[in-house]
Design a protein around this motif. Structure first.
Motif, PDB file in Angstrom:
ATOM      1  N   ARG A  76       0.596  -1.230  -0.163  1.00 45.14           N
ATOM      2  CA  ARG A  76       0.122  -0.105  -0.010  1.00 45.14           C
ATOM      3  C   ARG A  76       0.609   1.091   0.100  1.00 45.14           C
ATOM      4  NH1 ARG A  76      -3.041  -3.635   3.001  1.00 45.14           N
ATOM      5  NH2 ARG A  76      -5.273  -4.002   2.494  1.00 45.14           N
ATOM      6  N   PHE A  77       1.949   0.735   0.666  1.00 49.37           N
ATOM      7  CA  PHE A  77       2.836   2.395   0.836  1.00 49.37           C
ATOM      8  C   PHE A  77       3.344   2.715  -0.376  1.00 49.37           C
ATOM      9  CE2 PHE A  77       6.928   4.038   1.244  1.00 49.37           C
ATOM     10  CZ  PHE A  77       7.229   5.398   2.149  1.00 49.37           C
ATOM     11  N   ALA A  78       3.884   1.375  -1.545  1.00 54.33           N
ATOM     12  CA  ALA A  78       3.855   1.163  -2.541  1.00 54.33           C
ATOM     13  C   ALA A  78       3.704   2.623  -3.747  1.00 54.33           C
ATOM     14  CB  ALA A  78       4.593   0.259  -3.498  1.00 54.33           C
ATOM     15  N   ALA A  79       2.002   2.555  -2.863  1.00 52.73           N
ATOM     16  CA  ALA A  79       0.733   3.714  -4.018  1.00 52.73           C
ATOM     17  C   ALA A  79       1.334   5.087  -4.621  1.00 52.73           C
ATOM     18  CB  ALA A  79      -0.787   3.187  -3.649  1.00 52.73           C
ATOM     19  N   GLN A  80       2.494   4.962  -3.183  1.00 55.66           N
ATOM     20  CA  GLN A  80       2.994   7.022  -3.124  1.00 55.66           C
ATOM     21  C   GLN A  80       3.293   7.328  -4.787  1.00 55.66           C
ATOM     22  OE1 GLN A  80       4.312   9.039   0.349  1.00 55.66           O
ATOM     23  NE2 GLN A  80       3.972   6.730   1.480  1.00 55.66           N
ATOM     24  N   ARG A  81       3.116   8.670  -4.989  1.00 54.29           N
ATOM     25  CA  ARG A  81       3.567   8.994  -6.372  1.00 54.29           C
ATOM     26  C   ARG A  81       5.249   9.220  -6.568  1.00 54.29           C
ATOM     27  NH1 ARG A  81       2.526  14.848  -7.444  1.00 54.29           N
ATOM     28  NH2 ARG A  81       2.831  14.818  -9.395  1.00 54.29           N
ATOM     29  N   GLY A  82       5.687   8.946  -5.500  1.00 52.28           N
ATOM     30  CA  GLY A  82       7.438   8.958  -5.715  1.00 52.28           C
ATOM     31  C   GLY A  82       7.786   7.144  -6.108  1.00 52.28           C
ATOM     32  N   VAL A  83       7.253   6.753  -5.529  1.00 51.91           N
ATOM     33  CA  VAL A  83       7.696   4.936  -6.292  1.00 51.91           C
ATOM     34  C   VAL A  83       7.149   4.404  -7.669  1.00 51.91           C
ATOM     35  CG1 VAL A  83       7.438   2.349  -5.637  1.00 51.91           C
ATOM     36  CG2 VAL A  83       7.189   4.268  -4.307  1.00 51.91           C
ATOM     37  N   GLY A  84       7.687   4.898  -8.679  1.00 54.60           N
ATOM     38  CA  GLY A  84       7.386   4.080  -9.208  1.00 54.60           C
ATOM     39  C   GLY A  84       7.149   3.250 -10.479  1.00 54.60           C
ATOM     40  N   ALA A  85       8.286   2.245  -9.407  1.00 52.86           N
ATOM     41  CA  ALA A  85       7.471   0.536 -10.323  1.00 52.86           C
ATOM     42  C   ALA A  85       7.598   0.015  -8.178  1.00 52.86           C
ATOM     43  CB  ALA A  85       8.537   0.227 -10.709  1.00 52.86           C
ATOM     44  N   VAL A  86       7.092  -0.959  -8.543  1.00 55.16           N
ATOM     45  CA  VAL A  86       7.815  -1.990  -7.386  1.00 55.16           C
ATOM     46  C   VAL A  86       8.260  -3.233  -7.725  1.00 55.16           C
ATOM     47  CG1 VAL A  86       6.514  -3.575  -5.777  1.00 55.16           C
ATOM     48  CG2 VAL A  86       5.567  -1.324  -6.290  1.00 55.16           C
ATOM     49  N   MET A  87       9.245  -3.840  -7.112  1.00 53.51           N
ATOM     50  CA  MET A  87      10.077  -5.055  -6.952  1.00 53.51           C
ATOM     51  C   MET A  87       9.813  -5.924  -6.042  1.00 53.51           C
ATOM     52  SD  MET A  87      14.394  -5.832  -7.290  1.00 53.51           S
ATOM     53  CE  MET A  87      13.910  -4.833  -8.823  1.00 53.51           C
ATOM     54  N   LEU A  88       8.459  -7.086  -6.622  1.00 53.74           N
ATOM     55  CA  LEU A  88       8.659  -8.274  -5.622  1.00 53.74           C
ATOM     56  C   LEU A  88       8.782  -9.510  -5.674  1.00 53.74           C
ATOM     57  CD1 LEU A  88       5.888  -9.031  -4.586  1.00 53.74           C
ATOM     58  CD2 LEU A  88       5.144  -9.992  -6.519  1.00 53.74           C
ATOM     59  N   PRO A  89      10.198  -9.276  -3.888  1.00 52.75           N
ATOM     60  CA  PRO A  89      10.543 -10.284  -3.965  1.00 52.75           C
ATOM     61  C   PRO A  89      10.191 -11.833  -3.991  1.00 52.75           C
ATOM     62  CG  PRO A  89      10.014  -9.672  -2.295  1.00 52.75           C
ATOM     63  CD  PRO A  89       9.072  -8.074  -3.061  1.00 52.75           C
ATOM     64  N   LYS A  90      10.743 -12.479  -4.483  1.00 51.98           N
ATOM     65  CA  LYS A  90      10.248 -14.626  -4.349  1.00 51.98           C
ATOM     66  C   LYS A  90       9.153 -14.426  -4.857  1.00 51.98           C
ATOM     67  CE  LYS A  90      13.329 -15.759  -0.674  1.00 51.98           C
ATOM     68  NZ  LYS A  90      14.324 -14.215  -0.876  1.00 51.98           N
ATOM     69  N   ALA A  91       8.823 -13.967  -6.283  1.00 50.10           N
ATOM     70  CA  ALA A  91       7.304 -13.926  -6.786  1.00 50.10           C
ATOM     71  C   ALA A  91       7.839 -15.361  -7.580  1.00 50.10           C
ATOM     72  CB  ALA A  91       7.587 -12.765  -7.903  1.00 50.10           C
ATOM     73  N   ALA A  92       6.046 -15.967  -7.040  1.00 52.44           N
ATOM     74  CA  ALA A  92       6.610 -17.685  -7.093  1.00 52.44           C
ATOM     75  C   ALA A  92       5.093 -17.746  -8.195  1.00 52.44           C
ATOM     76  CB  ALA A  92       5.486 -18.310  -5.948  1.00 52.44           C
ATOM     77  N   SER A  93       3.969 -16.892  -8.187  1.00 57.85           N
ATOM     78  CA  SER A  93       3.110 -17.254  -9.259  1.00 57.85           C
ATOM     79  C   SER A  93       2.587 -16.111  -9.691  1.00 57.85           C
ATOM     80  CB  SER A  93       1.840 -18.069  -8.381  1.00 57.85           C
ATOM     81  OG  SER A  93       1.709 -17.206  -7.671  1.00 57.85           O
ATOM     82  N   ALA A  94       1.576 -15.878 -10.765  1.00 55.90           N
ATOM     83  CA  ALA A  94       0.698 -14.438 -11.289  1.00 55.90           C
ATOM     84  C   ALA A  94      -0.131 -13.812  -9.903  1.00 55.90           C
ATOM     85  CB  ALA A  94      -0.052 -15.160 -12.474  1.00 55.90           C
ATOM     86  N   ASP A  95      -0.716 -14.601  -9.069  1.00 59.21           N
ATOM     87  CA  ASP A  95      -1.041 -14.363  -8.561  1.00 59.21           C
ATOM     88  C   ASP A  95      -0.477 -13.870  -6.677  1.00 59.21           C
ATOM     89  OD1 ASP A  95      -4.100 -14.740  -7.096  1.00 59.21           O
ATOM     90  OD2 ASP A  95      -3.409 -15.748  -4.643  1.00 59.21           O
ATOM     91  N   ASP A  96       0.689 -13.176  -6.940  1.00 57.38           N
ATOM     92  CA  ASP A  96       1.597 -13.044  -6.373  1.00 57.38           C
ATOM     93  C   ASP A  96       1.705 -11.763  -6.497  1.00 57.38           C
ATOM     94  OD1 ASP A  96       2.443 -15.058  -4.482  1.00 57.38           O
ATOM     95  OD2 ASP A  96       3.863 -15.028  -5.269  1.00 57.38           O
ATOM     96  N   VAL A  97       1.707 -11.430  -8.369  1.00 55.05           N
ATOM     97  CA  VAL A  97       1.516 -10.364  -8.686  1.00 55.05           C
ATOM     98  C   VAL A  97       0.607  -8.888  -8.592  1.00 55.05           C
ATOM     99  CG1 VAL A  97       1.776  -9.081 -11.154  1.00 55.05           C
ATOM    100  CG2 VAL A  97       2.714 -10.900 -10.494  1.00 55.05           C
ATOM    101  N   ALA A  98      -0.331 -10.125  -8.922  1.00 60.44           N
ATOM    102  CA  ALA A  98      -2.073  -9.605  -8.147  1.00 60.44           C
ATOM    103  C   ALA A  98      -2.150  -9.153  -7.236  1.00 60.44           C
ATOM    104  CB  ALA A  98      -3.259 -10.352  -8.787  1.00 60.44           C
ATOM    105  N   ALA A  99      -1.970  -9.762  -6.176  1.00 56.60           N
ATOM    106  CA  ALA A  99      -2.183  -9.218  -5.083  1.00 56.60           C
ATOM    107  C   ALA A  99      -1.209  -8.958  -4.384  1.00 56.60           C
ATOM    108  CB  ALA A  99      -1.489 -10.357  -4.548  1.00 56.60           C
ATOM    109  N   LEU A 100      -0.408  -7.953  -4.923  1.00 56.57           N
ATOM    110  CA  LEU A 100       0.937  -6.808  -5.175  1.00 56.57           C
ATOM    111  C   LEU A 100       0.040  -5.166  -5.695  1.00 56.57           C
ATOM    112  CD1 LEU A 100       2.794  -4.826  -4.595  1.00 56.57           C
ATOM    113  CD2 LEU A 100       3.853  -5.750  -6.577  1.00 56.57           C
ATOM    114  N   ARG A 101      -0.314  -6.133  -7.074  1.00 54.45           N
ATOM    115  CA  ARG A 101      -1.596  -4.906  -7.689  1.00 54.45           C
ATOM    116  C   ARG A 101      -2.780  -4.147  -7.452  1.00 54.45           C
ATOM    117  NH1 ARG A 101      -1.948  -4.403 -13.423  1.00 54.45           N
ATOM    118  NH2 ARG A 101      -0.807  -2.526 -13.285  1.00 54.45           N
ATOM    119  N   SER A 102      -3.421  -5.070  -6.340  1.00 55.07           N
ATOM    120  CA  SER A 102      -4.956  -4.723  -5.878  1.00 55.07           C
ATOM    121  C   SER A 102      -4.481  -3.810  -5.120  1.00 55.07           C
ATOM    122  CB  SER A 102      -5.376  -5.830  -4.690  1.00 55.07           C
ATOM    123  OG  SER A 102      -4.240  -7.139  -3.835  1.00 55.07           O
ATOM    124  N   ARG A 103      -3.121  -3.441  -4.334  1.00 55.07           N
ATOM    125  CA  ARG A 103      -2.966  -2.477  -3.288  1.00 55.07           C
ATOM    126  C   ARG A 103      -2.138  -1.519  -3.470  1.00 55.07           C
ATOM    127  NH1 ARG A 103      -3.025  -7.854  -1.942  1.00 55.07           N
ATOM    128  NH2 ARG A 103      -3.792  -8.690   0.635  1.00 55.07           N
TER     129      ARG A 103
END
Length: 270
Positions: A76-103
């Motif tokens: 949720r913090f990553a939604a701030q304007r000063g964050v241009g992109a988010v690096m997701l560690p230990k990505a293991a599935s497309a669902d992990d990506v979806a969970a991140l983007r929902s926030r």
């Protein structure tokens, strides 16, 4: 600008280093809330970033993984304007990506492939909505698979990331870190190996590594001179068959030349 070549980590709890990292010549700055911050300091590190973020010079934010208690608040913090992109560690599935983007909203996601599960799902991850690039977490990957050799032992896995990126029409992936900070030859050799494999960039853990990485992923002067000769000859021939340096110029050769020219940075840049 083409995809970043050098991606420099900065610990999130050392926000005073962000400005120096931006001026280091690195194409991208990654503020790290994960490995670089101790367990007891993560909340304070995140709160301390608020004043350091700049919407005019956005950073990549590496958050803590989905299997940690910090994931929800980091995302949720990553939604701030000063964050241009988010690096997701230990990505293991497309669902992990979806969970991140929902926030975090529609921020581009850099998916770190650093486990066997992540590599097994790499094609699904690469095509997940929002994923902009794959990144190889080679050190953690070695640990997960108990691989001691970071060269021959990882070649097959590096090739899979390059192939998955191409199939998903992503920018070429980013290779992992070199732990030797003061060994410029080692950094350069590792970066050149990554480039030869088809990677488009490399993670850096110290500003001293940046120039070697940028050089490895930039066309050399002789390559640019060759590319200009190819393009100029082809243009002059108006699409007819032409030879340059004693070799026929076919469509793949011309495409290679144009790609090299498009990868060149403007005058005065690293």
């Amino acid at each position: 600008m083409t995809a970043p070549r050098s991606c420099l980590f900065v610990p999130a709890d050392r926000s005073e280093r962000i400005a120096k990292a931006r001026d280091s010549g690195a194409d991208s700055v990654i503020v790290d809330l994960e490995d670089a911050v101790a367990t007891g300091a993560k909340l304070a590190a995140r709160e301390g970033l608020v004043a350091a973020l700049d919407a005019k010079r956005p950073v990549v934010l590496r958050i803590n993984g989905r299997d940690t208690p910090w994931f929800d608040d980091d995302a949720r913090f990553a939604a701030q304007r000063g964050v241009g992109a988010v690096m997701l560690p230990k990505a293991a599935s497309a669902d992990d990506v979806a969970a991140l983007r929902s926030r975090c909203g529609d921020k581009p996601v850099l998916a770190l492939i650093e486990t066997a599960r992540g590599l097994a799902a790499v094609n699904a991850i690469a095509t997940a909505p929002g994923v902009a690039r794959l990144v190889f977490g080679s050190i953690d990957f070695q640990l997960d698979l108990d691989i001691e050799d970071d060269d021959e032992g990882l070649r097959a896995y590096r090739a899979q990331l390059v192939l998955a990126s191409r199939v998903a029409e992503l920018a070429a992936p980013v290779d992992g870190v070199t732990l030797e900070i003061d060994d410029a030859e080692r950094v350069s050799a590792d970066a050149l190996r990554a480039r030869e494999f088809g990677f488009g960039g490399k993670l850096c853990i110290h500003p001293r590594q940046v120039s070697s990485v940028n050089a490895a992923f930039s066309p050399r002067p002789e390559q640019l001179a060759w590319a200009r000769r190819i393009v100029e000859a082809s243009d002059a021939a108006g699409g007819a068959a032409v030879a340059v340096d004693g070799k026929m110029v076919d469509a793949p050769v011309l495409s290679r030349a144009r790609r090299l020219l498009s990868a060149a940075r403007p005058e005065g840049t690293a």
